[in-house]
Design an enzyme around this catalytic site. Structure first.
Site, PDB file in Angstrom:
ATOM      1  N   HIS A  80       0.848  -1.192   0.000  1.00  0.00           N
ATOM      2  CA  HIS A  80       0.000   0.000   0.000  1.00  0.00           C
ATOM      3  C   HIS A  80       0.883   1.241   0.000  1.00  0.00           C
ATOM      4  O   HIS A  80       2.069   1.166   0.293  1.00  0.00           O
ATOM      5  CB  HIS A  80      -0.908   0.027   1.236  1.00  0.00           C
ATOM      6  CG  HIS A  80      -1.869  -1.119   1.291  1.00  0.00           C
ATOM      7  ND1 HIS A  80      -2.677  -1.355   2.369  1.00  0.00           N
ATOM      8  CD2 HIS A  80      -2.171  -2.096   0.404  1.00  0.00           C
ATOM      9  CE1 HIS A  80      -3.423  -2.420   2.155  1.00  0.00           C
ATOM     10  NE2 HIS A  80      -3.130  -2.890   0.967  1.00  0.00           N
ATOM     11  N   HIS A 144     -11.563 -11.086   5.265  1.00  0.00           N
ATOM     12  CA  HIS A 144     -11.020 -10.549   4.015  1.00  0.00           C
ATOM     13  C   HIS A 144     -11.678 -11.279   2.854  1.00  0.00           C
ATOM     14  O   HIS A 144     -11.712 -12.519   2.834  1.00  0.00           O
ATOM     15  CB  HIS A 144      -9.503 -10.742   3.980  1.00  0.00           C
ATOM     16  CG  HIS A 144      -8.826 -10.014   2.877  1.00  0.00           C
ATOM     17  ND1 HIS A 144      -8.838 -10.455   1.573  1.00  0.00           N
ATOM     18  CD2 HIS A 144      -8.102  -8.865   2.889  1.00  0.00           C
ATOM     19  CE1 HIS A 144      -8.149  -9.616   0.822  1.00  0.00           C
ATOM     20  NE2 HIS A 144      -7.689  -8.644   1.601  1.00  0.00           N
ATOM     21  N   HIS A 170       0.572 -13.419  -3.923  1.00  0.00           N
ATOM     22  CA  HIS A 170      -0.404 -12.852  -4.854  1.00  0.00           C
ATOM     23  C   HIS A 170      -0.382 -13.522  -6.217  1.00  0.00           C
ATOM     24  O   HIS A 170      -0.824 -12.947  -7.195  1.00  0.00           O
ATOM     25  CB  HIS A 170      -0.169 -11.342  -4.978  1.00  0.00           C
ATOM     26  CG  HIS A 170      -0.350 -10.622  -3.693  1.00  0.00           C
ATOM     27  ND1 HIS A 170       0.674 -10.429  -2.808  1.00  0.00           N
ATOM     28  CD2 HIS A 170      -1.453 -10.097  -3.114  1.00  0.00           C
ATOM     29  CE1 HIS A 170       0.221  -9.783  -1.744  1.00  0.00           C
ATOM     30  NE2 HIS A 170      -1.064  -9.572  -1.906  1.00  0.00           N
TER      31      HIS A 170
END
Length: 171
Positions: A80, A144, A170
């Site tokens: 982020h 999540h 990911h």
């Protein structure tokens, strides 16, 4: 999630939880003989009340003989964007941002290789985190949509890990 309907812990409940951990010696014991600690905290997108928890953690570290100068904070940003000073104040409170070194994690730089996991993931972690004598994480566990739960061990990977290490999560 179990506990979702419980009221938030009051200040004395937070203090008790920090000074009486489950399955671990108190932080004051863990801090003895150590000169530095890093407090890793989850980012502004998470609801963790770090500004209410961190003062109790700091008191425990100081009770164990650590000086304030040896305590720093690293935002577990994962991939982020970096926090502004305003966001640090919202997450940590003004007293902490004025008294302690506070860093944004940068997943592209300033990471130290620490080893390879049993599944072959090369793990590199934030240098400030790795150089500290004691590492403490403050974060929440929440539902999540993609991974089932967010938080917990994710404060390290991807929280303060390199972009290459985080990429394995990911794929």
């Amino acid at each position: 999630m179990r506990g979702r309907d419980r009221p938030p812990l009051p200040p004395e409940g937070i203090e008790h939880a920090v000074t009486h951990p489950i399955g671990s010696p108190p932080l004051s014991e863990l801090a003895r003989g150590k000169s530095s600690a890093v407090i890793i905290f989850d980012d502004i997108t998470r609801p963790t009340r770090v500004s209410e928890i961190a003062p109790a953690v700091i008191r425990e570290l100081i009770a164990g003989g650590m000086s304030e100068a040896g305590i720093s904070f690293v935002a577990a940003l994962g991939n982020h964007g970096a926090h502004t000073h305003h966001e640090f104040r919202k997450k940590l409170g003004s007293r902490i941002t004025e008294r302690f070194a506070v860093f944004n994690h940068n997943s592209y730089d300033h990471c130290t290789f620490v080893g390879t996991t049993s599944r072959g993931t090369r793990l590199s972690v934030n240098r400030e985190v790795m150089e500290a004598d004691l590492r403490i994480g403050i974060g929440c566990v929440t539902a999540h949509i993609n991974t089932g739960f967010s938080g917990g061990g994710k404060i390290i990977l991807p929280g303060v890990a390199s972009i290459e290490s985080a990429a394995y999560l990911h794929i």
